[in-house]
Design an enzyme around this catalytic site. Structure first.
Site, PDB file in Angstrom:
ATOM      1  N   MET A 232       0.861  -1.201   0.000  1.00 41.50           N
ATOM      2  CA  MET A 232       0.000   0.000   0.000  1.00 41.50           C
ATOM      3  C   MET A 232       0.887   1.237   0.000  1.00 41.50           C
ATOM      4  SD  MET A 232      -2.884  -0.865   2.898  1.00 41.50           S
ATOM      5  CE  MET A 232      -2.376  -2.388   3.680  1.00 41.50           C
ATOM      6  N   GLY A 253       7.648  -4.717   2.045  1.00 44.04           N
ATOM      7  CA  GLY A 253       7.835  -3.277   2.092  1.00 44.04           C
ATOM      8  C   GLY A 253       6.566  -2.527   1.775  1.00 44.04           C
ATOM      9  N   ARG A 254       6.585  -1.223   2.054  1.00 48.10           N
ATOM     10  CA  ARG A 254       5.427  -0.370   1.769  1.00 48.10           C
ATOM     11  C   ARG A 254       4.139  -1.025   2.240  1.00 48.10           C
ATOM     12  NH1 ARG A 254       6.156   2.287  -4.230  1.00 48.10           N
ATOM     13  NH2 ARG A 254       8.020   3.474  -3.797  1.00 48.10           N
ATOM     14  N   SER A 255       4.134  -1.437   3.471  1.00 44.68           N
ATOM     15  CA  SER A 255       2.982  -2.227   3.926  1.00 44.68           C
ATOM     16  C   SER A 255       2.375  -1.640   5.190  1.00 44.68           C
ATOM     17  CB  SER A 255       3.424  -3.667   4.176  1.00 44.68           C
ATOM     18  OG  SER A 255       4.013  -4.226   3.050  1.00 44.68           O
ATOM     19  N   HIS A 282       9.606  -4.397   5.676  1.00 43.99           N
ATOM     20  CA  HIS A 282       8.978  -3.501   6.637  1.00 43.99           C
ATOM     21  C   HIS A 282       7.458  -3.418   6.504  1.00 43.99           C
ATOM     22  CE1 HIS A 282       9.978  -0.545   3.305  1.00 43.99           C
ATOM     23  NE2 HIS A 282       8.752  -0.167   3.558  1.00 43.99           N
TER      24      HIS A 282
END
Ligand SMILES: *[C@@H]1O[C@H](CO)[C@@H](O)[C@H](O)[C@H]1NC(C)=O
Ligand SMILES: *[C@@H]1O[C@H](CO)[C@@H](O)[C@H](O)[C@H]1NC(C)=O
Ligand SMILES: *[C@@H]1O[C@H](CO)[C@@H](O)[C@H](O)[C@H]1NC(C)=O
Length: 465
Positions: A232, A253-255, A282
């Site tokens: 997201m 990532g981007r979560s 992450h």
């Protein structure tokens, strides 16, 4: 004297399938297609046209709508990065990028081929409900675009998948850029080239993302570990997100990533009762121009719950680092905040910026009530994703009134019985056999579909079927 015996004859149940439950959080009040008669498009062409036309609609997704191949295949050069594309020593293949520039000091052009349909999304107009039926609602090979000022949209119980997963820029799931009042609930996202959910720089407005499954398992991972990197990304001009009850697993990532250095952006997010599980990268990556209230989430085998950069980017964060911080919330929110839970996960960073609480004081009516983090893992896994909601079914009962004497008349009446829906707004429902009440109990008090909260003693009530 007339005697009547009532003999109900149950006709086959019709699935009516309006949205189940009520939107909560920032999407409170969203009605989508409202009371429009639900209808199922027959093919991808009709689906596309119903999504985009000016008619309020309840669109039933009752099969797989597969867009792959519908716009042909494109071949061309793709950029393969030495690290994220080639993945030396990685446990999965990487992703190459569909792009116009390639830094050949750290990669090279190779030839590629991708499905054309995946690279553009279908326009969704205002006042639509897009509702999967049972667990059969699948949209494959193409995502949705909520752009150009559309509002009042419900997307529930639909699985979006298979959008060029081998290529960065292969396609996104749902684009929120120039929209407002959106409820994305009980959906599933998997196997995409780029973001499962993404905002543009235009406002995403008021959005609730609840009870979804973000399944990052992939054979093409930019982090070379079989986990999806692009879950997201939210960077809109004026965005309010409720992120609640979601199961985010196998992510790297981007979560989510929230915020941007573009100064026109301001983003508020209340993230609670989500489960991050089995992530080799992450979870939160927080940039500037953000107000983040992060409470009562569970992190299980999540490598990095929050990035180090989140400390220096300038975002405003209150993340309830310990039980001594819970009471800080009460003067702002009228209740205590709830600590997050961690198991076999990386460290959490302490953020206690009370400007976040001041902001949410003014947005209090949009805040859900979190259940304890200890209840999250079981309730989220029982409830998140497709096929988990109990959809309204209409059972038509034909009640025939039979006369017992020859002299009386016979009449026929129809009774319509609506089954009650069991999924409430609050995402925290307890699983079968779990605790749902008792003195001192602060966890979920609503049982998962099919079970009922049953009193055991003053200290213990349990979900039983
Ligand atoms: C989907 O619903 C339509 C309309 O009710 C029906 O005609 C069609 O057979 C259904 N398709 C499937 C696969 O159930
Ligand atoms: C990456 O690959 C390119 C092309 O094969 C090569 O020229 C370059 O030296 C490599 N760079 C690194 C940092 O490995
Ligand atoms: C959506 O529905 C509302 C309420 O019926 C109506 O006022 C509004 O004009 C509709 N929006 C659009 C873009 O059609």
């Amino acid at each position: 004297m007339k005697f009547y015996s009532l003999i109900p004859i149950l006709l086959p149940a019709l699935a009516e399938c309006q949205a189940v439950g009520k939107p909560f959080g920032f999407a409170t009040g969203v009605t989508g297609g409202g009371s429009a008669t639900p209808a199922a498009p027959s093919d991808i062409t009709q689906l596309k046209s119903w999504l985009a036309d000016a008619t309020p609609r309840v669109i039933l997704i009752n099969k797989t709508f597969d867009f792959r191949g519908s716009e042909g295949t494109t071949t061309g050069q793709v950029c393969q990065d030495n690290v994220t594309g080639l993945c030396p020593g990685g446990s999965s293949a990487g992703q190459s990028s569909i792009t116009t520039t390639c830094d050949t000091t750290r990669g090279k052009w190779i030839s590629g081929s991708w499905d054309t349909a995946g690279r553009t999304q279908m326009k969704v107009a205002s006042n639509k409900s897009i509702i999967g039926v049972g667990s059969s609602g699948i949209i494959m090979g193409k995502g949705l675009a909520l752009t150009g000022g559309v509002s009042n949209i419900i997307i529930q119980n639909v699985w979006f998948t298979n959008i060029n997963p081998q290529y960065v820029w292969g396609g996104d799931g749902i684009l929120l850029s120039g929209c407002d009042k959106v409820w994305i609930d009980h959906c599933k996202f998997s196997l995409m080239g780029r973001q499962f959910l993404v905002s543009g720089f235009d406002a995403a407005g008021h959005v609730t993302i609840s009870n979804n499954e973000f399944d990052g398992v992939t054979s093409w991972s930019s982090s070379c570990n079989g986990d999806h990197y692009w879950v997201m990304l939210f960077a809109g001009a004026l965005d309010y997100y409720t992120l609640a009850g979601n199961w985010i697993h196998h992510f790297s990532g981007r979560s989510p990533h929230i915020g941007t250095t573009v100064d026109v952006s301001t983003i508020w997010m209340h993230a609670y009762n989500n489960l991050w599980e089995n992530g080799g990268g992450h979870s939160f990556d927080i940039d500037k121009n953000t107000y983040m209230l992060i409470e009562a989430n569970q992190f299980t085998s999540a490598l990095q719950p929050i990035t180090p950069a989140s400390s220096t980017n300038g975002g405003h964060i209150f993340d309830v680092p310990s039980s001594s911080n819970t009471g800080t919330c009460s003067s702002y929110l009228g209740r205590n905040c709830v600590v997050n839970g961690f198991s076999s996960s990386g460290s959490w960073t302490s953020f206690t910026d009370t400007s976040v609480l001041s902001q949410f004081q003014g947005l209090k009516s949009y805040l859900g009530t979190p259940a304890a983090a200890s209840s999250v893992s079981a309730s989220v896994k029982a409830n998140a994703g497709i096929g988990k909601i109990s959809q309204t079914s209409v059972t038509t009962t034909k009640t025939t009134t039979k006369a017992t004497t020859a002299a009386t008349t016979t009449s026929t009446s129809k009774t319509t019985t609506k089954a009650t829906t069991t999924t409430a707004g609050n995402p925290a429902t307890q699983t079968l056999y779990g605790q749902c009440g008792g003195i001192g109990w602060t966890g979920p008090t609503v049982c998962a579909s099919g079970s009922t909260c049953t009193f055991g003693n003053d200290y213990y009530s349990q979900c039983l079927a």
